[in-house]
Write an enzyme that holds these catalytic residues in place. Sequence first.
Site, short mmCIF file in Angstrom:
data_model
loop_
_atom_site.label_atom_id
_atom_site.label_comp_id
_atom_site.label_asym_id
_atom_site.label_seq_id
_atom_site.Cartn_x
_atom_site.Cartn_y
_atom_site.Cartn_z
N CYS A 18 13.83 -30.70 -22.70
CA CYS A 18 12.78 -29.68 -22.64
C CYS A 18 12.97 -28.64 -23.74
O CYS A 18 12.01 -28.28 -24.44
CB CYS A 18 12.80 -28.98 -21.28
SG CYS A 18 12.49 -30.06 -19.88
N CYS A 86 -9.45 9.73 -16.60
CA CYS A 86 -8.23 9.56 -17.41
C CYS A 86 -7.51 8.26 -17.03
O CYS A 86 -7.11 7.48 -17.90
CB CYS A 86 -7.29 10.74 -17.19
SG CYS A 86 -7.96 12.33 -17.73
N ASP A 488 -14.65 4.61 24.60
CA ASP A 488 -15.88 4.00 24.12
C ASP A 488 -15.91 2.58 24.68
O ASP A 488 -14.86 2.01 24.97
CB ASP A 488 -15.87 3.97 22.58
CG ASP A 488 -17.03 3.19 22.01
OD1 ASP A 488 -18.17 3.46 22.40
OD2 ASP A 488 -16.77 2.29 21.18
#
Length: 800
Positions: A18, A86, A488
């Site tokens: 390689c 910025c 609720d």
Amino acid sequence: MNPVETTMPIAGMTCATCSTRIEKVLSRLPGVESAQVNLASEKASVRFDPEQVDAATVAEAIEKAGYSVPAASVRLNISGMTCATCSARIEKVLRKQPGVASAQVNLASEVATIAFTPGVIDEAALISAIDRAGYGAERAPTEAAEREAAIQLEKRAARREMLLLLGTALLALPLLIPALLGLAGLDLMLPGYAQLALATPVQFIAGARFYRGAYAALRSGSANMDVLVVLGTTAAYALSLYLLFTGAQHLYFDGAAVVIALVMLGKWLEARAKRSTQSAVRALMALKPETACVLRDGREQTIPADAVGRGEVVVVRPGERVPVDGKVIEGESQVDEALITGESLPVARGVGDELPGGAINGDGLLHIEATNVGEASVLSRIIALVEHAQATKPPIQRTVDKVAAVFVPVVVSIALLSLVGWLVVGASSTTAIVTAVAVLVIACPCALGLATPTAIMVGTGAAARAGILIRDVEALELAKHLQVVVFDKTGTLTRGEPEVARIVAVDDDEDALLALVAAAQSGSEHPLARAVLDEGGVTAGRAQSFKALPGRGLEASVEGRSILVGSERLMREREIDRTAQAELAEQLESQGMTVMWVAEGSRLLGMLAVADQAREGAKEAIARLTRMGVETVMLTGDNARAAARVGAELGIARVIAEVLPEDKAAKIEELKSDGTVVAMVGDGVNDAPALAAADVGFAMATGTDVAMQAAGVTLMRPEPGLVADALEVSRATTRKIRQNLFWAFFYNIIGLPLAALGLLNPMVAGGAMAMSSVSVVSNSLWLRRWKPATSTRPERASEE
């Protein structure tokens, strides 16, 4: 132009073949003079003519050969930014640089995180690019490095304290042992000058920290424990010095040295215990993975987790931690979210599901799309919430602070009175001074100061591990006194996943009615609208115009037709006759269904009945609250009959139905009007005013950010049972605070009179003072044993 040399890391090499192949590929590039690839170090050193080839082309050639150049990352501190423009400009400048894969600039922390290809560009070039853009930049330590540095600094400080304590003990023991033996009638006391030699380094080297602390306190116009220790031990040391030079035999060097040693021992034990109280935040911080594997140009690249940008695809392998918040776009797995949500069992996650960063992937390979990164991630927000809660003072602490502010002057006054009193009754000056010293050193303002914050730190940490995030510490204290909890309905007590159960059309064409309603609802995010859209399918058309009517329904234009979809209230307001279907609607509502009426102009078209299942565990949660003496109330905009059915099914004491969103806060105020302490539990935007109006607000983390910001407590799992758990941890924490304050005051109320009466010598008094702080912190640590009663059921985990 002179040739340049660059070094690049290479991934994917397996053998010498390689490295040889890469050398050949690079050598064939025009302008490359030499290329050497080291297999062991996995690096390529390339010398080339920059007029003919650049580093980016070299990296590209390596990748075309079947290998990769792994990205590196750097964090830079940015100066000169003033606004979001910025940060956006710096990101744009950085992304234009060759070799930069991604750039994220955080305006709040003023830190830029950049992923780049080594060898193509380096840190100096990145800083130079930012400088040219008109801003300043310098390398910033990574979060992991900062964390590690802080840990190492803490360890070094602890080691230094330990060595100083050991040295102090070795010097004080030869003074202490003869004093103890003297109580048994054995006179083994060291010569006076030997005592002076042992006591002096203890007094002025080991005790230097107390002198510095006392000086700083007095210079700022206040007084603390250091002032008491310095006054007491300096008086004992000075008295002993005077007696030594006048030829007296009985000296008090042992008292001064042993008091300093005991106070140091107490401080060391206290510091160890306080480090334990911070374990929850440390455990959360440890969840942050350092690296992430992302897909870029079809290749997997390992980069620092901080460098992942929103929208990038992250690969999470089995057993790995999820590096960022994201949505699953490929794969299925069981995911352990215990330390984030408190969920005790792994939960099934697949395509479309959200994953929090820090969760542990189980046995599947997942591809996720990053949604929240950096400070916006769930884990970062949890850490911020816990740290905020631990740094906040509850009302009871403000009272304690007022007591502590006058505590030291009062103790000094008692010591002076003791001194004068003993002299008045004829005692020797030595006895009077020793008594005053005992009064000074037994007083312990530290125990008072530690009583509340240590309990708060351990309590909020234990709650966080259970999936209960306490943002407002005042809510923690108030929760103990709760008398009414208001829930609720949709999404809180019910699953929030309604399904269409019945369609009734005036002209009997149910499919056409469903398609019409689905088209009208296409612009709505309401749960009931989602139920209709799911039922209607993708064949539904779209509304040309859409107007939400909060608490009533909606008005839309579909293919030129003006359509109304909503509640009975809306039909009454528009004077639409419902007589033909009123009886059937009442029957459906009495079964707990919600009826949506549909009309065109003034003509009724029909109705849809929608059913929403109660959350698993909701009934048991209500029963637990009732057993705890808390009244439960359901507050909903749903019709009275459907709400009453759900309330009866769950065992809720009181149901308030057909309440418009803008009126929910007024209902909470009404419940509070007689002094009742009220909590509100909700999850939606329309619950936010009510959550803010309640004494304590509980928001479901599965709900909206608006609701979580308005609430003092966030429940990380959509389980109503966590409300009862939150009350229990609140009561346990408050109980610990009161126990701590009792012990802190007990030590002082009992110890001060005993010392003033001459019944305690300075050594015993110093030991009592040291142990009072240690006992308070140790008592707080018992809170770590608290466990929530709400646990994950196996069947629930598998369903999810």
